[in-house]
Design a protein around this motif. Structure first.
Motif, mmCIF file in Angstrom:
data_model
loop_
_atom_site.group_PDB
_atom_site.id
_atom_site.type_symbol
_atom_site.label_atom_id
_atom_site.label_comp_id
_atom_site.label_asym_id
_atom_site.label_seq_id
_atom_site.Cartn_x
_atom_site.Cartn_y
_atom_site.Cartn_z
ATOM 1 N N THR A 55 10.082 -1.063 -4.337
ATOM 2 C CA THR A 55 10.538 -0.961 -2.947
ATOM 3 C C THR A 55 10.899 -2.336 -2.387
ATOM 4 O O THR A 55 12.055 -2.750 -2.481
ATOM 5 N N VAL A 56 9.929 -3.033 -1.852
ATOM 6 C CA VAL A 56 10.246 -4.286 -1.139
ATOM 7 C C VAL A 56 10.710 -5.399 -2.069
ATOM 8 O O VAL A 56 11.508 -6.253 -1.667
ATOM 9 N N ILE A 57 10.234 -5.402 -3.321
ATOM 10 C CA ILE A 57 10.724 -6.407 -4.271
ATOM 11 C C ILE A 57 12.100 -6.017 -4.793
ATOM 12 O O ILE A 57 13.020 -6.850 -4.848
ATOM 13 N N ALA A 58 12.278 -4.751 -5.138
ATOM 14 C CA ALA A 58 13.579 -4.288 -5.645
ATOM 15 C C ALA A 58 14.688 -4.495 -4.618
ATOM 16 O O ALA A 58 15.826 -4.824 -4.975
ATOM 17 N N ASP A 59 14.359 -4.343 -3.336
ATOM 18 C CA ASP A 59 15.359 -4.519 -2.278
ATOM 19 C C ASP A 59 15.568 -5.980 -1.896
ATOM 20 O O ASP A 59 16.418 -6.287 -1.049
ATOM 21 N N GLY A 60 14.787 -6.875 -2.483
ATOM 22 C CA GLY A 60 14.941 -8.292 -2.182
ATOM 23 C C GLY A 60 14.306 -8.728 -0.884
ATOM 24 O O GLY A 60 14.556 -9.840 -0.405
ATOM 25 N N LEU A 61 13.465 -7.866 -0.305
ATOM 26 C CA LEU A 61 12.793 -8.256 0.935
ATOM 27 C C LEU A 61 11.831 -9.407 0.669
ATOM 28 O O LEU A 61 11.759 -10.363 1.447
ATOM 29 N N TYR A 62 11.083 -9.289 -0.423
ATOM 30 C CA TYR A 62 10.179 -10.361 -0.845
ATOM 31 C C TYR A 62 10.327 -10.577 -2.342
ATOM 32 O O TYR A 62 10.671 -9.651 -3.087
ATOM 33 N N LYS A 63 10.010 -11.787 -2.756
ATOM 34 C CA LYS A 63 9.896 -12.078 -4.181
ATOM 35 C C LYS A 63 8.420 -11.991 -4.565
ATOM 36 O O LYS A 63 7.537 -12.233 -3.736
ATOM 37 N N ALA A 64 8.183 -11.675 -5.828
ATOM 38 C CA ALA A 64 6.793 -11.589 -6.295
ATOM 39 C C ALA A 64 6.057 -12.896 -6.028
ATOM 40 O O ALA A 64 4.877 -12.888 -5.658
ATOM 41 N N ALA A 65 6.752 -14.009 -6.163
ATOM 42 C CA ALA A 65 6.116 -15.320 -5.955
ATOM 43 C C ALA A 65 5.658 -15.502 -4.513
ATOM 44 O O ALA A 65 4.679 -16.215 -4.249
ATOM 45 N N GLU A 66 6.363 -14.885 -3.562
ATOM 46 C CA GLU A 66 5.963 -14.977 -2.155
ATOM 47 C C GLU A 66 4.708 -14.161 -1.890
ATOM 48 O O GLU A 66 3.871 -14.540 -1.070
ATOM 49 N N ILE A 67 4.591 -13.030 -2.568
ATOM 50 C CA ILE A 67 3.446 -12.142 -2.373
ATOM 51 C C ILE A 67 2.221 -12.669 -3.102
ATOM 52 O O ILE A 67 1.104 -12.664 -2.567
ATOM 53 N N GLY B 297 -2.103 -17.746 -4.380
ATOM 54 C CA GLY B 297 -3.536 -17.977 -4.305
ATOM 55 C C GLY B 297 -4.417 -16.773 -4.557
ATOM 56 O O GLY B 297 -4.469 -16.225 -5.660
ATOM 57 N N GLU B 298 -5.094 -16.330 -3.510
ATOM 58 C CA GLU B 298 -6.094 -15.263 -3.623
ATOM 59 C C GLU B 298 -5.494 -13.921 -4.022
ATOM 60 O O GLU B 298 -6.222 -12.991 -4.388
ATOM 61 N N LEU C 273 -2.136 -4.739 0.622
ATOM 62 C CA LEU C 273 -2.031 -3.660 -0.360
ATOM 63 C C LEU C 273 -2.488 -4.151 -1.731
ATOM 64 O O LEU C 273 -3.192 -3.449 -2.460
ATOM 65 N N VAL C 274 -2.078 -5.360 -2.062
ATOM 66 C CA VAL C 274 -2.426 -5.951 -3.356
ATOM 67 C C VAL C 274 -3.941 -6.077 -3.508
ATOM 68 O O VAL C 274 -4.503 -5.782 -4.570
ATOM 69 N N THR C 275 -4.617 -6.496 -2.446
ATOM 70 C CA THR C 275 -6.073 -6.677 -2.512
ATOM 71 C C THR C 275 -6.831 -5.367 -2.331
ATOM 72 O O THR C 275 -8.044 -5.316 -2.568
ATOM 73 N N GLY C 276 -6.142 -4.327 -1.881
ATOM 74 C CA GLY C 276 -6.798 -3.048 -1.637
ATOM 75 C C GLY C 276 -7.379 -2.910 -0.246
ATOM 76 O O GLY C 276 -7.995 -1.882 0.081
ATOM 77 N N ASP C 277 -7.194 -3.920 0.606
ATOM 78 C CA ASP C 277 -7.722 -3.835 1.967
ATOM 79 C C ASP C 277 -6.954 -2.822 2.808
ATOM 80 O O ASP C 277 -7.514 -2.211 3.722
ATOM 81 N N GLN C 278 -5.667 -2.667 2.534
ATOM 82 C CA GLN C 278 -4.835 -1.698 3.246
ATOM 83 C C GLN C 278 -4.303 -0.698 2.223
ATOM 84 O O GLN C 278 -3.946 -1.073 1.102
ATOM 85 N N SER C 279 -4.233 0.562 2.607
ATOM 86 C CA SER C 279 -3.871 1.615 1.653
ATOM 87 C C SER C 279 -2.369 1.820 1.517
ATOM 88 O O SER C 279 -1.879 2.152 0.439
ATOM 89 N N TYR C 280 -1.629 1.663 2.608
ATOM 90 C CA TYR C 280 -0.186 1.879 2.577
ATOM 91 C C TYR C 280 0.453 1.215 3.782
ATOM 92 O O TYR C 280 -0.220 0.864 4.766
#
Length: 364
Positions: free
Chosen positions: A337-349, A352-353, A270-277
């Motif tokens: 969503t996923v960051i607010a719920d603690g599923l992932y941290k921004a640093a994990e997402i 690198g690229e 999603l971040v790179t734009g390769d997937q829309s949702y």
């Protein structure tokens, strides 16, 4: 020994024997009742696969284990993963019953094949909680998301990704495994959102929840329709979406592609734009609910305090159910969503690229 004394000794012995037999009978009765009531401290957990989605090993399993331990400190979870094989899962199911497990949380590889398993388990007073997929047979409870709603959200998100081009867009659909009742729900919900909003679904096949199969199917769609023959791809999950995107890139095609499961790699796409949702089905509430149901059944409690709804399967009606609400995740709402719920941290997402895309999305 005189007659009176002899009668007293015999009488005492008879009373003692009677008490001993009664005690033995009571112990035997308790043991039988204990077995039938299922006071085993073990809960079986059978998850379906680990190839097309990392969620089961990364989230479902540890969350369920942690919640069971929190609710029942001396309980343990006996876990197995079927690795996509219904036959292997049946063996795992039978093994749990042979081990004396009285509650099994089952996410079926092939939900249509479980009717006889669940019936046999019920005959032995083993309760089955259908997890994420509604297994056939007399399951004691079911916990999942509103899966037709998941499909609707997927379809709506694809329409939104197309924007003004939606009405003239041809769509390729790569659905889940036809043996999975959830796949039918996703497909039905997606059609409800897509039909009448896009020009046409021009190619529709099952990807069987297997990335390799999904990659082959999208390759066949490209061959059949041409590079310009479709304007978006619906993928039933993120694992298949990854393979589809790889195949599209190798063919020089850039179109909206969506999935579900909110895996870390999908969020990065999603971040790179390769997937829309993707569709975020919060794993912890799902896992916690399954653990609550399993422990309640183990302890002989009414599950309706957790499973407040009911649902019908192909074989049984009025099954106590808990249905949770899914959410759409796009690049714009990752933080909420996923960051607010603690599923992932921004640093994990944002490794690198992905760092530049994260910065553009306001994640760093």
């Amino acid at each position: 020994m005189n007659a009176i004394l002899r009668r007293a000794v015999i009488g005492t012995a008879a009373v003692s024997m009677a008490l001993s037999m009664a005690a033995c009978g009571k112990a035997g009765s308790d043991s039988k009742d204990s077995a039938s009531s299922g006071d085993s401290k073990s809960i079986g957990l059978l998850l379906p696969e680990n190839a097309s989605s990392t969620r089961y090993e990364s989230f479902d399993k540890p969350f369920i284990e942690a919640k069971v331990k929190a609710l029942c400190s001396d309980c343990d979870v006996k876990y197995s993963n079927a690795e996509g094989s219904a036959a292997k899962q049946k063996q795992q199911f039978d093994t749990l019953i042979a081990q004396g497990v009285k509650v099994i949380v089952l996410d079926a590889v092939d939900a249509k094949s479980t009717q006889s398993w669940v019936k046999e388990a019920a005959a032995k007073n083993v309760k089955v909680v259908a997890y994420d997929r509604l297994a056939t047979g007399p399951v004691a409870a079911y916990v999942s998301f509103d899966n037709e709603k998941v499909g609707e959200l997927q379809g709506q998100a694809l329409v939104e990704a197309l924007g003004a081009k939606a009405a003239d867009a041809n769509i390729v659909m790569i659905n889940g495994d036809e043996a999975d009742p959830n796949a039918a729900k996703f497909k039905s919900g997606a059609h409800k959102a897509l039909d009448g909003k896009v020009k046409k679904v021009v190619y529709e096949q099952s990807g069987e929840w297997k990335p390799t199969v999904a990659g082959q199917k999208i390759g066949a769609a490209i061959t059949q329709l041409g590079k310009d023959g479709f304007q978006a791809v619906y993928s039933a999950n993120d694992g298949m979406a990854a393979a589809i995107i790889t195949q599209l890139k190798s063919s020089g095609i850039t179109v909206p592609v969506g999935g579900q499961d909110a895996g870390l790699d999908a969020i990065q796409r999603l971040v790179t734009g390769d997937q829309s949702y993707t569709i975020y089905k919060a794993y912890k509430p799902l896992a916690d609910s399954a653990a609550e149901l399993a422990v309640s059944l183990l302890q002989g409690k009414d599950v309706k305090s957790v499973a407040t709804a009911t649902i019908d399967s192909d074989t049984d009606k009025g099954i106590p159910a808990k249905l949770l609400e899914p959410k759409v995740v796009t690049k714009a709402n990752i933080k909420d969503t996923v960051i607010a719920d603690g599923l992932y941290k921004a640093a994990e997402i944002c490794t690198g690229e992905y760092a530049a895309g994260c910065a553009a999305a306001g994640l760093q």
